[in-house]
Design a protein around this motif. Structure first.
Motif: not given
Length: 289
Positions: A5-6, A196-201, A257-259
């Motif tokens: 997700t972005e 914050i743009e993505t939860a991957d980072n 919320v977890s993300e």
């Protein structure tokens, strides 16, 4: 946990990330500052006016025309003193420039290094020449020429090589105390972690020790300086900014919320919930609803 997700931060930031490059006139940006991820892009500014630039642990007070080089890995803040401030800004990613074999040594030059000189005093003749280069880049970025990226990279290299031939500015100013300069660069480094743009980072710097390590100072000295200048602790500044970002993510994204917890550097959602409630008096779920 991984997610693709972005978050869309701004149209300008999305366009900049897509192209890896943008150039624009500063006076055309005076009514609305362009929002982009400062942690991802190098910056070259050709400006005319009066300003104070806090760069790492040094300050530069400049009047007239200067050429400034910003490194995304070195925090800096810019205080404009003039009522009018004109010039150009060029933003580019390391990936964009590194498509040229010549670029690696350029990015490691004194122009962009921590111990180097990011500010160069520009004569009128140099200003006119550099103006023409920036104008050519602005014109080229809107064409459909198949090799325009290569041409723009050549223009950037031309500016960098012209700069490397110039005498560096030695006009440092010590008007601000060491504590003030450190506080300025801390606040800039803090702001660079967002949005914050993505939860991957996930968020990289979360504690006073993290920031002290990044700024190469002892954490006790960082805490003392920030408390002296702002009246608030380092932890308070970090917590307030994390909470502000958490509220924005809760209100303007569809992340669960977890993300959001993971994106902000929390290992477990319960840790994030407790942290958020302790600082705001309410829960993430309540803010979202």
């Amino acid at each position: 946990m991984q997610t693709k997700t972005e978050r869309s931060v701004s149209p300008f930031n999305q366009e900049l990330k897509l192209k890896g490059f943008n150039v624009f006139k500063i006076e055309e940006d005076s009514s609305a500052t362009k929002i982009y991820s400062r942690k991802d892009f190098y910056k070259i500014c050709l400006t005319t006016g009066k300003s104070i630039i806090n760069y790492s642990d040094r300050s530069f007070e400049q009047e007239g025309t200067i050429l400034f080089f910003g490194n995304p890995h070195i925090p800096y803040s810019w205080e404009t003193i003039s009522t009018t401030y004109i010039g150009y800004t060029c933003l580019f990613s390391e990936e964009f420039l590194n498509m040229s074999e010549r670029s690696d040594s350029i990015l490691k030059s004194p122009l962009f290094s921590l111990g180097g000189t990011p500010v160069l005093k520009i004569t009128e003749d140099q200003r006119l020449f550099l103006n023409s280069i920036f104008d050519k880049m602005m014109e080229e970025q809107h064409t459909d020429y198949s090799f325009k990226d290569d041409l723009i990279r050549n223009y950037i290299h031309l500016i960098l090589h012209e700069a490397l031939k110039m005498q560096p500015s030695e006009k440092y100013t010590q008007h601000q105390s060491a504590a003030s300069r450190l506080t300025n660069v801390f606040l800039e480094l803090l702001e660079r972690q967002f949005p914050i743009e993505t939860a991957d980072n996930p968020l990289r710097l979360r504690s006073p020790q993290d920031y002290a390590d990044n700024l190469s100072v002892h954490v006790n000295y960082l805490n003392k300086s920030i408390k002296e200048v702002t009246g608030k602790s380092t932890s308070a500044h970090i917590s307030e900014r994390i909470v502000t970002e958490a509220k924005a993510l809760l209100q303007h994204t569809n992340w669960n919320v977890s993300e959001i917890a993971y994106a902000l550097g929390f290992d477990y959602p319960t840790y994030f919930n407790n942290y958020f409630k302790r600082l705001t008096g309410t829960t993430p779920k309540a803010i979202r609803s």
